[in-house]
Design a protein around this motif. Structure first.
Motif, mmCIF file in Angstrom:
data_model
loop_
_atom_site.group_PDB
_atom_site.id
_atom_site.type_symbol
_atom_site.label_atom_id
_atom_site.label_comp_id
_atom_site.label_asym_id
_atom_site.label_seq_id
_atom_site.Cartn_x
_atom_site.Cartn_y
_atom_site.Cartn_z
ATOM 1 N N ARG A 24 -11.050 -8.979 -4.008
ATOM 2 C CA ARG A 24 -10.165 -7.898 -3.578
ATOM 3 C C ARG A 24 -8.880 -7.923 -4.392
ATOM 4 N NH1 ARG A 24 -9.807 -7.735 2.841
ATOM 5 N NH2 ARG A 24 -9.313 -5.567 2.438
ATOM 6 N N THR A 25 -8.401 -6.720 -4.678
ATOM 7 C CA THR A 25 -7.122 -6.595 -5.375
ATOM 8 C C THR A 25 -6.014 -6.946 -4.384
ATOM 9 O OG1 THR A 25 -8.053 -4.786 -6.658
ATOM 10 C CG2 THR A 25 -5.657 -5.004 -6.686
ATOM 11 N N ARG B 245 -4.534 1.093 0.052
ATOM 12 C CA ARG B 245 -3.390 0.313 0.536
ATOM 13 C C ARG B 245 -3.224 0.489 2.044
ATOM 14 N NH1 ARG B 245 1.297 -2.292 -2.182
ATOM 15 N NH2 ARG B 245 2.752 -2.684 -0.484
ATOM 16 N N ARG C 108 -17.121 -8.510 -4.737
ATOM 17 C CA ARG C 108 -16.130 -8.605 -5.809
ATOM 18 C C ARG C 108 -14.767 -8.964 -5.202
ATOM 19 N NH1 ARG C 108 -15.313 -2.277 -7.272
ATOM 20 N NH2 ARG C 108 -13.469 -2.287 -6.039
ATOM 21 N N GLN D 59 -0.567 -5.207 -5.602
ATOM 22 C CA GLN D 59 -0.963 -4.501 -6.821
ATOM 23 C C GLN D 59 -1.465 -3.076 -6.535
ATOM 24 O OE1 GLN D 59 -3.762 -6.876 -8.988
ATOM 25 N NE2 GLN D 59 -2.272 -8.478 -9.433
ATOM 26 N N LEU D 60 -1.724 -2.778 -5.277
ATOM 27 C CA LEU D 60 -2.196 -1.438 -4.919
ATOM 28 C C LEU D 60 -1.004 -0.484 -4.845
ATOM 29 C CD1 LEU D 60 -4.791 -2.322 -2.147
ATOM 30 C CD2 LEU D 60 -5.271 -1.561 -4.468
#
Length: 165
Positions: free
Chosen positions: A5-6, A18, A3, A10-11
């Protein structure tokens, strides 16, 4: 396929995610310190438990006899009381000798359960003994014959042949 990654921006600060993505600010480092501390505490607890088990195992003698019910031992308090009650039993219900033998055996186990470190046996054995006593006291020839007693016993067990049960 993995999937997406953010993005790091945004973390939230102060999270492991983070910190693992490269942020080394004080809140993120604190989150990582907490994780490492918790991990070490869990590992220490496991090690302590292993040490306790090992120390107990050292003290166990594998050649020591396992305690068992001694069938040759003199009758204990419960067995003596059962024998006395059986002598006072009036009438000859069917299977009296078999029921009496089982009841005496239950009494012996109840007497010796603490000696063989099997306190877990007490409650079920007491219940069984009570059921046998109840059966022996309540069942007797209803009409003075063995057949009448057998019928009463089957009724007491809920197994009479009349089809009503």
């Amino acid at each position: 396929m993995s999937r997406p990654r953010t993005p790091l921006e945004q973390l939230e600060h102060g999270t492991l995610a983070r910190y693992r993505r490269g942020c080394k600010c004080e809140p993120c480092r604190a989150a990582n310190r907490d994780r490492v501390r918790d991990h070490r505490a869990r590992a220490a607890a496991v090690d302590t438990e292993r040490e306790q088990v090992a120390s107990i195992a050292i003290n166990i003698d594998p050649d020591a006899p396992v305690p068992t019910i001694d069938m040759q031992a003199p009758a204990g308090r419960v067995e003596k009381a059962v024998r006395k009650d059986l002598k006072a039993l009036v009438g000859e219900p069917p299977w009296k000798r078999t029921a009496a033998a089982i009841l005496r055996l239950n009494a012996r186990v109840i007497d010796q359960a603490p000696t063989v470190d099997r306190l877990d046996l007490l409650s079920p054995m007491q219940l069984r003994a009570q059921e046998w006593m109840k059966l022996l006291r309540s069942v007797g020839p209803t009409d003075g014959t063995i057949a009448g007693g057998a019928e009463a016993l089957l009724d007491a067990l809920g197994a009479s042949g009349d089809g009503d049960h």
